[in-house]
Design an enzyme around this catalytic site. Structure first.
Site, PDB file in Angstrom:
ATOM      1  N   ASP A 245      -4.700 -12.725   3.701  1.00  0.00           N
ATOM      2  CA  ASP A 245      -5.952 -12.225   4.263  1.00  0.00           C
ATOM      3  C   ASP A 245      -7.163 -12.520   3.395  1.00  0.00           C
ATOM      4  O   ASP A 245      -8.276 -12.094   3.708  1.00  0.00           O
ATOM      5  CB  ASP A 245      -5.866 -10.731   4.571  1.00  0.00           C
ATOM      6  CG  ASP A 245      -5.189  -9.933   3.487  1.00  0.00           C
ATOM      7  OD1 ASP A 245      -4.827 -10.494   2.442  1.00  0.00           O
ATOM      8  OD2 ASP A 245      -5.001  -8.708   3.680  1.00  0.00           O
TER       9      ASP A 245
ATOM     10  N   HIS B 230       0.816  -1.227   0.000  1.00  0.00           N
ATOM     11  CA  HIS B 230       0.000   0.000   0.000  1.00  0.00           C
ATOM     12  C   HIS B 230       0.849   1.277   0.000  1.00  0.00           C
ATOM     13  O   HIS B 230       0.335   2.358  -0.312  1.00  0.00           O
ATOM     14  CB  HIS B 230      -0.921   0.037   1.220  1.00  0.00           C
ATOM     15  CG  HIS B 230      -1.977  -1.017   1.213  1.00  0.00           C
ATOM     16  ND1 HIS B 230      -2.836  -1.208   0.152  1.00  0.00           N
ATOM     17  CD2 HIS B 230      -2.316  -1.958   2.139  1.00  0.00           C
ATOM     18  CE1 HIS B 230      -3.662  -2.213   0.425  1.00  0.00           C
ATOM     19  NE2 HIS B 230      -3.356  -2.683   1.624  1.00  0.00           N
TER      20      HIS B 230
ATOM     21  N   HIS C  96      -6.447  -7.264  -0.279  1.00  0.00           N
ATOM     22  CA  HIS C  96      -6.539  -5.828  -0.551  1.00  0.00           C
ATOM     23  C   HIS C  96      -5.680  -5.446  -1.751  1.00  0.00           C
ATOM     24  O   HIS C  96      -4.565  -5.945  -1.908  1.00  0.00           O
ATOM     25  CB  HIS C  96      -6.091  -5.020   0.676  1.00  0.00           C
ATOM     26  CG  HIS C  96      -6.850  -5.364   1.916  1.00  0.00           C
ATOM     27  ND1 HIS C  96      -6.447  -6.371   2.784  1.00  0.00           N
ATOM     28  CD2 HIS C  96      -8.001  -4.856   2.430  1.00  0.00           C
ATOM     29  CE1 HIS C  96      -7.316  -6.457   3.783  1.00  0.00           C
ATOM     30  NE2 HIS C  96      -8.269  -5.554   3.583  1.00  0.00           N
TER      31      HIS C  96
ATOM     32  N   ASP D 268      -2.981 -10.594  -2.354  1.00  0.00           N
ATOM     33  CA  ASP D 268      -3.532 -10.093  -1.094  1.00  0.00           C
ATOM     34  C   ASP D 268      -5.023  -9.798  -1.273  1.00  0.00           C
ATOM     35  O   ASP D 268      -5.467  -9.442  -2.367  1.00  0.00           O
ATOM     36  CB  ASP D 268      -2.794  -8.808  -0.699  1.00  0.00           C
ATOM     37  CG  ASP D 268      -3.034  -8.396   0.740  1.00  0.00           C
ATOM     38  OD1 ASP D 268      -2.194  -8.698   1.595  1.00  0.00           O
ATOM     39  OD2 ASP D 268      -4.073  -7.754   1.006  1.00  0.00           O
TER      40      ASP D 268
END
Length: 342
Positions: free
Chosen positions: A247, A121, A160, A158
């Site tokens: 995740d 990120h 995200h 991931d």
């Protein structure tokens, strides 16, 4: 033996009571690797230099994170918090990711940067989403500059979307960024739409596949095999870097997907298949998210077990949700404009 780069600094970086991106993640994953019969060799990471950080990040961000080492707590965002050890841990996380990339490129085998904080990120000038420096982007850029690697594929699995990694390479033709993640409608950071495909020289080199909430193994793996596999194969990378997010597992408190640990075995097979065809097993894996403490160790072992055997996978059925079918159809329509293999 699979080289695993680690550092005790990652056990000292904390973001406050109750934050699940916590040191125990490394402990649980290492315990699982040690109990497996796959054969891992644990190697101390070497911190990245500030000059290497400048290949990706702004001097201002580097200075801000360095200054945080002077204080007990520094809040970059409400959920991205540094303590006095974060700077050192972040240096090792980026440095170990470079080591893993170099090891895999030179010796043509799999390696793992088992380090935190995660990185995908982090943008050029901002820490966010539990990330301070973009470990995998730094590894890709230093690998490119050092060995003149012409084509690097970054595969982000991931839950995200890796907005930072996407932004850093959005205009580049030599780095393919492929991310399979929960829909931006329900998942942080609200980026990673199908229509985000790159710009300028990089148009078509960004692949996003946003998945409906609660997506399970077969839909997830279908998206990978029908979109990512042919495109990455057509791109013909000299190196594959993997942002290993865990995740997406069912029950992850920060996640929106419903993958089993077996899905990570299958992902390992598919990525190994791509590397076997294109880059002689040059695969370097960097740890990202994953907060279902009861399953992250097993999923990591399964992923590396899958990487040992390159092969395609078979599906038991093809009954998918209408939302997934629509996304798959739209993805094919978009990516056919840039890739003949779709």
């Amino acid at each position: 033996m699979i080289p695993v780069y680690e550092s005790s600094t990652g056990l000292l970086h904390e973001m406050g009571p109750g934050h699940l991106e916590a040191p125990v993640r490394l402990t649980l994953i290492k315990q699982a690797l040690e109990k497996s019969n796959l054969g891992f060799e644990f190697i101390p990471s070497i911190p990245v230099t500030e000059k290497q950080l400048l290949a990706v990040h702004s001097p201002e961000l580097i200075a801000e994170i360095k200054e945080s080492s002077l204080y007990r707590w520094t809040e970059f965002t409400p959920d991205t918090i540094a303590n006095q050890h974060t700077w050192n841990a972040a240096l090792h996380a980026a440095g170990g990711s470079i080591q893993a990339a170099f090891e895999s490129y030179k010796k043509k085998h799999v390696s793992f940067a088992m380090l935190r904080p995660p990185g995908h990120h982090a943008t050029v000038n901002a820490a966010m989403g539990f990330c301070f420096f973009n470990n995998i982007a730094i590894a890709a850029e230093i690998l490119h500059k050092t060995f003149q690697v012409n084509r690097i594929a970054i595969v982000d699995i991931d839950n995200h979307h890796g907005n930072g990694t996407q932004d850093i390479f959005y205009h580049r033709a030599d780095v393919l960024y492929a991310s399979l993640h929960a829909s931006p409608r329900v998942a942080y950071p609200g980026t990673g739409w199908l229509e985000q495909i790159g710009e300028g020289e990089g148009i078509g080199k960004t692949l996003n596949f946003p998945l409906p909430p609660k997506t399970g193994d077969e839909e997830y793996l279908t998206a990978f095999t029908e979109i990512f596999l042919p495109v990455i194969n057509e791109f013909s990378p000299d190196m594959i870097l993997v942002s290993l997010g865990l995740d997406g597992l069912a029950g992850d408190p920060y996640g929106a997907l419903s993958l089993s640990t077996t899905a990570f075995t299958q992902l390992g097979h598919l990525i190994s298949y791509l590397a076997d065809k294109n880059c002689h097993q040059r695969i370097a894996v960097t740890l990202e998210g994953g907060y279902n403490y009861g399953k992250i160790g097993e999923a990591t072992v399964n992923f590396f077990s899958g990487l040992k055997t390159p092969r395609m996978i078979e599906f038991s059925n093809d009954v998918f949700s209408e939302m997934f079918e629509n996304t798959l159809r739209k993805a094919k329509a978009i990516f056919r404009n840039y890739w003949s293999s779709i």
